[in-house]
Structure formats: C-alpha cells, structure tokens
Design a protein around this motif. Structure first.
Motif, PDB file in Angstrom:
ATOM      1  N   ALA A 145      -7.287   3.859   9.860  1.00 17.97           N
ATOM      2  CA  ALA A 145      -5.844   3.893   9.637  1.00 17.97           C
ATOM      3  C   ALA A 145      -5.380   5.291   9.258  1.00 17.97           C
ATOM      4  O   ALA A 145      -4.336   5.770   9.726  1.00 17.97           O
ATOM      5  CB  ALA A 145      -5.465   2.891   8.543  1.00 17.97           C
ATOM      6  N   ASN A 146      -6.161   5.971   8.422  1.00 10.17           N
ATOM      7  CA  ASN A 146      -5.790   7.314   7.993  1.00 10.17           C
ATOM      8  C   ASN A 146      -5.852   8.312   9.134  1.00 10.17           C
ATOM      9  O   ASN A 146      -5.039   9.240   9.206  1.00 10.17           O
ATOM     10  CB  ASN A 146      -6.707   7.763   6.851  1.00 10.17           C
ATOM     11  CG  ASN A 146      -6.154   7.405   5.494  1.00 10.17           C
ATOM     12  OD1 ASN A 146      -5.405   8.158   4.900  1.00 10.17           O
ATOM     13  ND2 ASN A 146      -6.484   6.226   5.013  1.00 10.17           N
TER      14      ASN A 146
ATOM     15  N   MET B 267       5.043   1.045   6.795  1.00 10.78           N
ATOM     16  CA  MET B 267       4.547   0.986   8.169  1.00 10.78           C
ATOM     17  C   MET B 267       5.357  -0.014   9.012  1.00 10.78           C
ATOM     18  O   MET B 267       5.649   0.223  10.187  1.00 10.78           O
ATOM     19  CB  MET B 267       3.076   0.592   8.179  1.00 10.78           C
ATOM     20  CG  MET B 267       2.113   1.620   7.589  1.00 10.78           C
ATOM     21  SD  MET B 267       2.083   3.196   8.494  1.00 10.78           S
ATOM     22  CE  MET B 267       3.180   4.218   7.464  1.00 10.78           C
ATOM     23  N   ILE B 268       5.723  -1.142   8.403  1.00 10.35           N
ATOM     24  CA  ILE B 268       6.528  -2.143   9.112  1.00 10.35           C
ATOM     25  C   ILE B 268       7.891  -1.566   9.486  1.00 10.35           C
ATOM     26  O   ILE B 268       8.370  -1.726  10.615  1.00 10.35           O
ATOM     27  CB  ILE B 268       6.681  -3.410   8.248  1.00 10.35           C
ATOM     28  CG1 ILE B 268       5.329  -4.114   8.101  1.00 10.35           C
ATOM     29  CG2 ILE B 268       7.713  -4.359   8.855  1.00 10.35           C
ATOM     30  CD1 ILE B 268       5.333  -5.253   7.091  1.00 10.35           C
TER      31      ILE B 268
ATOM     32  N   ILE C  86       1.125   2.836  15.884  1.00  8.71           N
ATOM     33  CA  ILE C  86       0.362   3.234  14.699  1.00  8.71           C
ATOM     34  C   ILE C  86       0.814   2.423  13.493  1.00  8.71           C
ATOM     35  O   ILE C  86      -0.002   1.994  12.660  1.00  8.71           O
ATOM     36  CB  ILE C  86       0.509   4.752  14.442  1.00  8.71           C
ATOM     37  CG1 ILE C  86      -0.339   5.526  15.454  1.00  8.71           C
ATOM     38  CG2 ILE C  86       0.099   5.106  13.009  1.00  8.71           C
ATOM     39  CD1 ILE C  86      -0.230   7.032  15.340  1.00  8.71           C
ATOM     40  N   GLY C  87       2.124   2.173  13.378  1.00  7.19           N
ATOM     41  CA  GLY C  87       2.636   1.350  12.282  1.00  7.19           C
ATOM     42  C   GLY C  87       2.059  -0.053  12.311  1.00  7.19           C
ATOM     43  O   GLY C  87       1.692  -0.616  11.268  1.00  7.19           O
TER      44      GLY C  87
ATOM     45  N   VAL D 275      -1.897  -3.927   9.705  1.00  2.00           N
ATOM     46  CA  VAL D 275      -3.019  -4.864   9.743  1.00  2.00           C
ATOM     47  C   VAL D 275      -4.191  -4.327   8.910  1.00  2.00           C
ATOM     48  O   VAL D 275      -4.820  -5.065   8.134  1.00  2.00           O
ATOM     49  CB  VAL D 275      -3.474  -5.121  11.197  1.00  2.00           C
ATOM     50  CG1 VAL D 275      -4.732  -5.982  11.225  1.00  2.00           C
ATOM     51  CG2 VAL D 275      -2.353  -5.782  11.992  1.00  2.00           C
ATOM     52  N   ALA D 276      -4.481  -3.021   9.049  1.00  2.00           N
ATOM     53  CA  ALA D 276      -5.600  -2.412   8.328  1.00  2.00           C
ATOM     54  C   ALA D 276      -5.388  -2.476   6.819  1.00  2.00           C
ATOM     55  O   ALA D 276      -6.311  -2.804   6.056  1.00  2.00           O
ATOM     56  CB  ALA D 276      -5.774  -0.963   8.781  1.00  2.00           C
ATOM     57  N   PHE D 277      -4.180  -2.181   6.366  1.00  2.51           N
ATOM     58  CA  PHE D 277      -3.924  -2.131   4.931  1.00  2.51           C
ATOM     59  C   PHE D 277      -3.885  -3.530   4.318  1.00  2.51           C
ATOM     60  O   PHE D 277      -4.256  -3.712   3.157  1.00  2.51           O
ATOM     61  CB  PHE D 277      -2.626  -1.379   4.651  1.00  2.51           C
ATOM     62  CG  PHE D 277      -2.672   0.065   5.062  1.00  2.51           C
ATOM     63  CD1 PHE D 277      -3.843   0.803   4.934  1.00  2.51           C
ATOM     64  CD2 PHE D 277      -1.557   0.688   5.594  1.00  2.51           C
ATOM     65  CE1 PHE D 277      -3.901   2.128   5.325  1.00  2.51           C
ATOM     66  CE2 PHE D 277      -1.599   2.021   5.984  1.00  2.51           C
ATOM     67  CZ  PHE D 277      -2.772   2.744   5.848  1.00  2.51           C
ATOM     68  N   ILE D 278      -3.434  -4.506   5.080  1.00  2.00           N
ATOM     69  CA  ILE D 278      -3.490  -5.893   4.590  1.00  2.00           C
ATOM     70  C   ILE D 278      -4.946  -6.324   4.419  1.00  2.00           C
ATOM     71  O   ILE D 278      -5.307  -6.985   3.434  1.00  2.00           O
ATOM     72  CB  ILE D 278      -2.742  -6.833   5.549  1.00  2.00           C
ATOM     73  CG1 ILE D 278      -1.233  -6.565   5.464  1.00  2.00           C
ATOM     74  CG2 ILE D 278      -3.040  -8.299   5.217  1.00  2.00           C
ATOM     75  CD1 ILE D 278      -0.405  -7.333   6.461  1.00  2.00           C
TER      76      ILE D 278
END
Length: 442
Positions: A239-240, A307-308, A402-403, A408-411
């Motif tokens: 994600a980063n 991101m959303i 990317i958002g 998804v990654a951060f969740i």
C-alpha cells in the motif's frame, strides 16, 4: 490563591516541553525543508519541447533523479538502520555538499549530459529523511515532533515549486540554473540546522518507558524483524509503495497535470499550507492517546477514510466538475494524510506497541526504496507505451485505483492488529511487571 499557584506550576512544567518542541520539531521541519530546496525546485520547470532519445526531457530528468534516489534509499536500509548518533551531523554535511555540487553540474553541463547531475542529486539526498528523523524518534513527544517534520514534505513541496517559478519568472533565471541558485541558499541553512539538532539531549527514562529504547539493527536483525511481522508488513508496504508512487507523480508533474498559467506562482504553497495545518492538528492530537494500539487503529481508520474520498473524487472527476483548486486541495489532503502517517508517527507507534528493539529508519528506508523504485517503473512504462498520455486523466485513474487498493489493505491491517494479543499495548504492559516482548533483537 492555591488554584492560581497550581495553574502557574503546571504551566512552568509545560514550558520545557514547548521549548523542546520548538527546538527539535521546528529544527527538523526547517532542515527537511532545506532538503526539499536542494531536490525539488526543478519540478517547476516544464522543459517544453525538449527530448532525449525520443523521450520527454522532463520525464527523463525525473526518472534519472528518482533512480539515484532509489539507490540511495536501498543503501539507506543499511546506513540509517546502523547509523550511530555520533555520525549524524557528518552525514548531513557531506550529503548536502554533494547535493549542491550536483545541481551546479546540472547547470554547467550541456544537455543531455547534465542529467547526470540530477542522478547524483537523488543519490545524495535519499538518506536525509531517516537521518533527520533519528533525532526525534523514541520520545514521549515524538508524535508532535514527527508531525512538525512531516508537514515539511507537504509545505515544502508547494513552496519549492512556487520558488522555482518565482526565480524563473521574476529573476529570469534559466530552467537549468534555477535549482542551483535555490540550493545555494538552502545549503548553509541546512548545515546550521543539522548542528542544532545534533545538540538535542538524548531520550529520557520516561521516553524509553513509553516508547522503547531505539537501537541499531544489523542485517540479520533486520531480516528477523521482517519475518516476525511478515504478513502485516508486506500488505502495508504494498500500500505504501502505491502511495509513494502517486505522491511522487503528483509532485513532479503537477504543472503538467493542471494548467497553472492562470494562477499565482504561490498557489501551490498556499494550498499546501492549509493541508499542513490540518494534518499538524490531527497528528498533534495523537500525543494524547497513550495506548499505542488504539493510536495505530485510529490512524488506519483516518487514512482509510481519506483513501475512500480520494477514489470517489477521482472516479467522479468529470461528473463532480470540481473547481481545480478544490480538487487539488482534496487530493493533497487525502494523499498526504496517508503518506505522512507512515513517514512519521505510524512506525514509531508500531515499535512502541510491540516493544520492538530497533528503529524507525529501517521501516521508512525500506518503504521508500520500494516506493521510488515503483515510480521509476510507472514512468518508464508510461513513456514507452503511452508517451502522449493526458496527465490529468492518467493521474485521476491512478489515484482512483490506488485509493481502492489501499483501503482494502488498511482494513486488513486493522484486523491484523486487533487479532494480536492485547497485552502489547502500553496501558496493559504497565499492568504486568515482566511483559514478554514479541520480538527482542539483541
């Protein structure tokens, strides 16, 4: 009278903290702003009509500089992880001198050979963030200090572009000599600020109790650390990487993405200043959250919301018909909220939460190396397969997807942290007289 005396005593106790914040946080903010002045002013130049081997000249210069930056970040995984406090100032001085010398070469050498100067420029500055941040990490006030340093990225990005445009438009300095002029002003200031940071006192026992003692990491220790949190760190780094790619393209090609001819040269600086204040307030408030696990979850929640929003305004760009300035403000706020979290307070809290024996520099250097390598790949692919791309459409499409991926990654990362044993948070560690760390690197 007793109430007045109590308030007065409380204020007197807070004064040393305020002075330290101004010294450490303010010094780091200004120091990294000077690093930006040595690296980013060239992005204000359009280099219209210039090509190298059929490729757009500015794209080539950007790729060359980022390639040097990537190599420096790769070296920084070891250099910053193993950096001793006695070496910090020496590194700052030598790297700053090399960076300015490379800008002089960029102005002196004829095109296209002057791109070699930009390669050296990137090579000299890739470790600067980790070196300067090492003065701040592992302290009770790191959230505030890192927030101040982190906003230098947002504030300096727009300021560097605005300064570059001003120098070219007002002083009539050429596109190739403009970076050297600005860098020449920044160099002595950076060295002086490095000296002031080098005089900071070491973390106190109270700092170490709350944030864990920070130590150097050799190669084996770095591998052991990554293996211990493999799933979490892999998802987070992916994600980063995407955030670094998006942020770097936005910074380097913003004058190509939107038409700036009808706006003041200082538009970027004004927008970034507002974004800076918002992020400073958000990050600064984190210092009041003592529970490190809770702090990590709040950060990930805020970043996911950003991101959303970023995806929504990107997917719906033509439907929403936002004013370009408002669009740029929202893009900058959402992007930098995520990017700066991982450049500043997230990994400091992560180390403290799980009582890891190590330092933030390892995480940041690894993250940046992968991210800037990704930037080079994206720019090369774009140039060879779609050189006439519409920069605005390209950026919106990139930021939209990317958002989605980052959300998804951060969740997932939030779920991962919640699934870990609750005994690793600071508040609960205090209840146990002999807590067992998840990872101890001797």
């Amino acid at each position: 009278m007793n109430t007045i005396q109590t308030v007065r005593q409380h204020l007197l106790k807070k004064i040393p903290d305020l002075l330290f914040i101004l010294w450490a946080g303010g010094g780091a903010l200004l120091a990294y702003s000077m690093v930006y002045a040595l690296r980013k002013p060239f992005t204000a130049a359009a280099f219209e009509g210039l090509e190298i081997g059929g490729m757009d000249y500015k794209v080539v210069v950007t790729i060359i500089q980022v390639a040097g930056y990537v190599l420096s970040k790769f070296a920084g995984i070891r250099i910053v992880s193993e950096l001793k406090k006695e070496q910090r100032l020496t590194y700052i001085i030598l790297l700053a001198l090399l960076a300015q010398g490379s800008l002089v070469l960029f102005g002196l050498l004829p095109m296209p050979f002057n791109v070699a100067g930009m390669f050296l420029n990137g090579l000299s500055l890739g470790c600067m963030w980790g070196i300067i941040f090492s003065f701040l990490e592992g302290r009770r006030l790191t959230d505030i200090l890192a927030s101040l340093m982190g906003i230098s990225i947002v504030l300096s990005s727009g300021t560097a572009k605005s300064a570059g445009l001003y120098v070219m438009n007002t002083w009539q300095v050429s596109e190739c000599w403009m970076p050297a002029l600005i860098g020449g002003i920044a160099l002595p200031v950076l060295v002086g600020l490095g000296y002031l940071l080098n005089r900071l006192p070491e973390p106190t026992p109270e700092d170490i109790a709350g944030k864990t003692k920070r130590e150097t990491l050799n190669g084996q220790q770095r591998r052991d650390l990554f293996k211990s949190y493999f799933a979490f760190l892999t998802i987070l780094l992916v994600a980063n990487v995407l955030l670094v790619i998006l942020r770097d393209i936005k910074e380097d090609f913003l004058v190509n993405i939107m038409d700036v001819s009808g706006y003041s040269s200082w538009l970027f600086a004004r927008i970034d200043s507002i974004v800076t204040v918002i992020i400073l307030v958000v990050f600064g408030l984190m210092v009041f959250i003592r529970d490190n696990l809770k702090a990590l979850l709040i950060l990930l929640g805020l970043i996911s919301a950003g991101m959303i929003l970023m995806s929504y305004i990107s997917f719906q760009y033509h439907t929403l018909r936002l004013n370009p300035v408002l669009w740029l403000f929202l893009q900058s706020l959402c992007l930098y909220l995520g990017y700066l979290s991982f450049q500043t307070i997230f990994f400091d809290r992560f180390i403290a939460c799980f009582k890891i024996r190590g330092n933030v520099g390892f995480f940041i250097a690894l993250n940046d190396f992968l991210g800037y390598a990704g930037t080079v790949v994206v720019l090369v692919v774009k140039e060879f397969f779609n050189p006439e791309v519409n920069w605005l459409d390209f950026y919106n499409l990139l930021s939209a997807w990317i958002g989605v991926i980052c959300t998804v990654a951060f969740i997932y990362c939030m779920w991962y942290l919640n699934a870990k044993p609750a005994s690793h948070t600071v508040s609960q560690l205090k209840e146990s007289p002999a807590p067992q760390p998840v990872l101890t690197i001797e």
